[in-house]
Design a protein around this motif. Sequence first.
Motif, mmCIF file in Angstrom:
data_model
loop_
_atom_site.group_PDB
_atom_site.id
_atom_site.type_symbol
_atom_site.label_atom_id
_atom_site.label_comp_id
_atom_site.label_asym_id
_atom_site.label_seq_id
_atom_site.Cartn_x
_atom_site.Cartn_y
_atom_site.Cartn_z
ATOM 1 N N THR A 1 1.008 -1.236 -0.295
ATOM 2 C CA THR A 1 0.141 0.031 -0.245
ATOM 3 C C THR A 1 0.526 1.311 -0.242
ATOM 4 O O THR A 1 1.821 1.297 0.274
ATOM 5 N N PHE A 2 0.274 2.423 -0.702
ATOM 6 C CA PHE A 2 1.264 3.941 -0.865
ATOM 7 C C PHE A 2 0.539 4.952 -0.221
ATOM 8 O O PHE A 2 -1.042 4.877 -0.347
ATOM 9 N N ASP A 3 0.721 5.380 0.975
ATOM 10 C CA ASP A 3 0.273 6.216 1.141
ATOM 11 C C ASP A 3 0.391 7.746 1.285
ATOM 12 O O ASP A 3 1.371 7.616 -0.124
ATOM 13 N N LEU A 4 -0.247 8.688 1.166
ATOM 14 C CA LEU A 4 0.362 10.318 1.442
ATOM 15 C C LEU A 4 1.640 10.679 1.263
ATOM 16 O O LEU A 4 2.430 11.427 0.380
ATOM 17 N N THR B 1 4.398 8.458 0.836
ATOM 18 C CA THR B 1 5.311 7.905 0.129
ATOM 19 C C THR B 1 5.346 8.443 -1.001
ATOM 20 O O THR B 1 6.187 8.699 -2.026
ATOM 21 N N LEU B 2 3.580 8.592 -1.346
ATOM 22 C CA LEU B 2 3.444 9.805 -2.554
ATOM 23 C C LEU B 2 4.131 10.747 -2.977
ATOM 24 O O LEU B 2 5.172 11.249 -3.941
ATOM 25 N N SER B 3 3.992 11.602 -1.812
ATOM 26 C CA SER B 3 4.479 12.390 -2.122
ATOM 27 C C SER B 3 6.280 13.033 -1.551
ATOM 28 O O SER B 3 6.482 13.551 -2.437
ATOM 29 N N LEU B 4 6.885 12.021 -1.413
ATOM 30 C CA LEU B 4 8.275 12.542 -1.541
ATOM 31 C C LEU B 4 8.687 11.450 -2.535
ATOM 32 O O LEU B 4 9.741 11.746 -3.290
ATOM 33 N N GLY B 5 7.776 10.545 -3.447
ATOM 34 C CA GLY B 5 8.320 10.199 -4.410
ATOM 35 C C GLY B 5 8.000 11.602 -5.248
ATOM 36 O O GLY B 5 9.089 11.334 -6.406
ATOM 37 N N LEU B 6 6.853 12.215 -5.122
ATOM 38 C CA LEU B 6 6.926 12.930 -6.392
ATOM 39 C C LEU B 6 8.183 14.270 -6.134
ATOM 40 O O LEU B 6 8.399 14.817 -7.251
ATOM 41 N N GLY B 7 8.552 14.869 -4.758
ATOM 42 C CA GLY B 7 9.314 15.298 -4.545
ATOM 43 C C GLY B 7 10.959 15.062 -4.812
ATOM 44 O O GLY B 7 11.765 15.743 -5.454
ATOM 45 N N LEU B 8 11.370 13.922 -5.381
ATOM 46 C CA LEU B 8 11.849 13.669 -5.803
ATOM 47 C C LEU B 8 11.868 13.176 -6.872
ATOM 48 O O LEU B 8 13.436 13.617 -7.917
ATOM 49 N N ALA C 1 4.460 18.077 -4.261
ATOM 50 C CA ALA C 1 5.513 17.083 -3.252
ATOM 51 C C ALA C 1 4.258 17.808 -1.874
ATOM 52 O O ALA C 1 4.401 16.946 -0.701
ATOM 53 N N VAL C 2 5.206 19.255 -1.742
ATOM 54 C CA VAL C 2 4.215 19.754 -0.380
ATOM 55 C C VAL C 2 2.868 20.076 -0.159
ATOM 56 O O VAL C 2 2.589 19.552 1.663
ATOM 57 N N TYR C 3 2.099 19.784 -1.428
ATOM 58 C CA TYR C 3 0.746 19.565 -0.881
ATOM 59 C C TYR C 3 -0.122 18.524 -0.517
ATOM 60 O O TYR C 3 -0.155 18.609 1.084
ATOM 61 N N LEU C 4 0.682 17.572 -1.161
ATOM 62 C CA LEU C 4 0.152 16.082 -0.169
ATOM 63 C C LEU C 4 0.776 15.851 0.941
ATOM 64 O O LEU C 4 0.400 15.236 1.576
ATOM 65 N N GLN C 5 2.136 16.406 1.063
ATOM 66 C CA GLN C 5 2.512 16.161 2.707
ATOM 67 C C GLN C 5 1.804 16.794 3.794
ATOM 68 O O GLN C 5 2.104 15.881 4.992
ATOM 69 N N MET D 1 -0.912 17.207 3.616
ATOM 70 C CA MET D 1 -2.147 16.621 3.678
ATOM 71 C C MET D 1 -2.037 15.222 4.828
ATOM 72 O O MET D 1 -3.163 14.772 5.247
ATOM 73 N N ALA D 2 -1.161 14.750 4.528
ATOM 74 C CA ALA D 2 -0.766 13.596 5.302
ATOM 75 C C ALA D 2 -0.630 14.111 6.431
ATOM 76 O O ALA D 2 -0.306 12.940 7.594
#
Length: 64
Positions: A2-5, A7-14, A55-59, A61-62
Amino acid sequence: MTFDLTTLSLGLGLAGLCCFLWPILQRINGNPQPQERSGLRSPLWWAGLVLTALAVYLQRMAAQ
Protein backbone atom coordinates in the motif's frame (compact mmCIF):
# COMPACT_ATOMS: atom_id res chain seq x y z
CA MET A 1 1.84 -3.14 -0.98
CA THR A 2 0.00 0.00 0.00
CA PHE A 3 1.09 3.52 -0.76
CA ASP A 4 0.12 6.30 1.58
CA LEU A 5 0.27 10.04 0.98
CA THR A 6 3.67 10.37 2.59
CA THR A 7 5.23 7.84 0.22
CA LEU A 8 3.54 9.43 -2.78
CA SER A 9 4.67 12.92 -1.77
CA LEU A 10 8.26 11.74 -1.30
CA GLY A 11 8.21 10.14 -4.74
CA LEU A 12 6.84 13.29 -6.35
CA GLY A 13 9.39 15.40 -4.51
CA LEU A 14 12.19 13.18 -5.77
CA ALA A 15 10.85 13.37 -9.32
CA GLY A 16 10.66 17.18 -9.05
CA LEU A 17 14.23 17.32 -7.77
CA CYS A 18 15.37 15.15 -10.68
CA CYS A 19 13.67 17.55 -13.12
CA PHE A 20 15.60 20.44 -11.57
CA LEU A 21 18.94 18.60 -11.51
CA TRP A 22 18.84 16.99 -14.98
CA PRO A 23 20.04 20.10 -16.89
CA ILE A 24 22.81 20.63 -14.34
CA LEU A 25 24.01 17.05 -14.71
CA GLN A 26 23.93 17.37 -18.49
CA ARG A 27 26.12 20.48 -18.37
CA ILE A 28 28.57 18.79 -15.98
CA ASN A 29 28.86 15.86 -18.41
CA GLY A 30 29.67 18.26 -21.26
CA ASN A 31 26.33 18.19 -23.08
CA PRO A 32 24.98 21.75 -22.75
CA GLN A 33 21.39 22.45 -23.67
CA PRO A 34 20.50 25.09 -26.28
CA GLN A 35 20.20 28.57 -24.79
CA GLU A 36 16.57 29.04 -25.83
CA ARG A 37 15.50 25.90 -23.89
CA SER A 38 17.23 26.76 -20.62
CA GLY A 39 16.10 28.69 -17.59
CA LEU A 40 12.52 29.54 -16.77
CA ARG A 41 11.23 28.70 -20.24
CA SER A 42 12.27 25.07 -20.01
CA PRO A 43 9.34 22.62 -19.81
CA LEU A 44 11.48 20.42 -17.57
CA TRP A 45 11.87 23.30 -15.10
CA TRP A 46 8.11 23.83 -15.01
CA ALA A 47 7.52 20.10 -14.52
CA GLY A 48 9.94 20.16 -11.59
CA LEU A 49 8.15 23.13 -10.06
CA VAL A 50 4.70 21.55 -10.41
CA LEU A 51 5.85 18.18 -9.05
CA THR A 52 7.58 19.81 -6.08
CA ALA A 53 4.55 21.97 -5.27
CA LEU A 54 2.28 18.93 -5.50
CA ALA A 55 4.62 17.01 -3.20
CA VAL A 56 4.51 19.79 -0.60
CA TYR A 57 0.71 19.90 -0.78
CA LEU A 58 0.40 16.13 -0.37
CA GLN A 59 2.88 16.17 2.52
CA ARG A 60 0.77 18.75 4.32
CA MET A 61 -2.34 16.66 3.73
CA ALA A 62 -0.57 13.57 5.11
CA ALA A 63 0.55 15.44 8.22
CA GLN A 64 -2.99 16.36 9.23
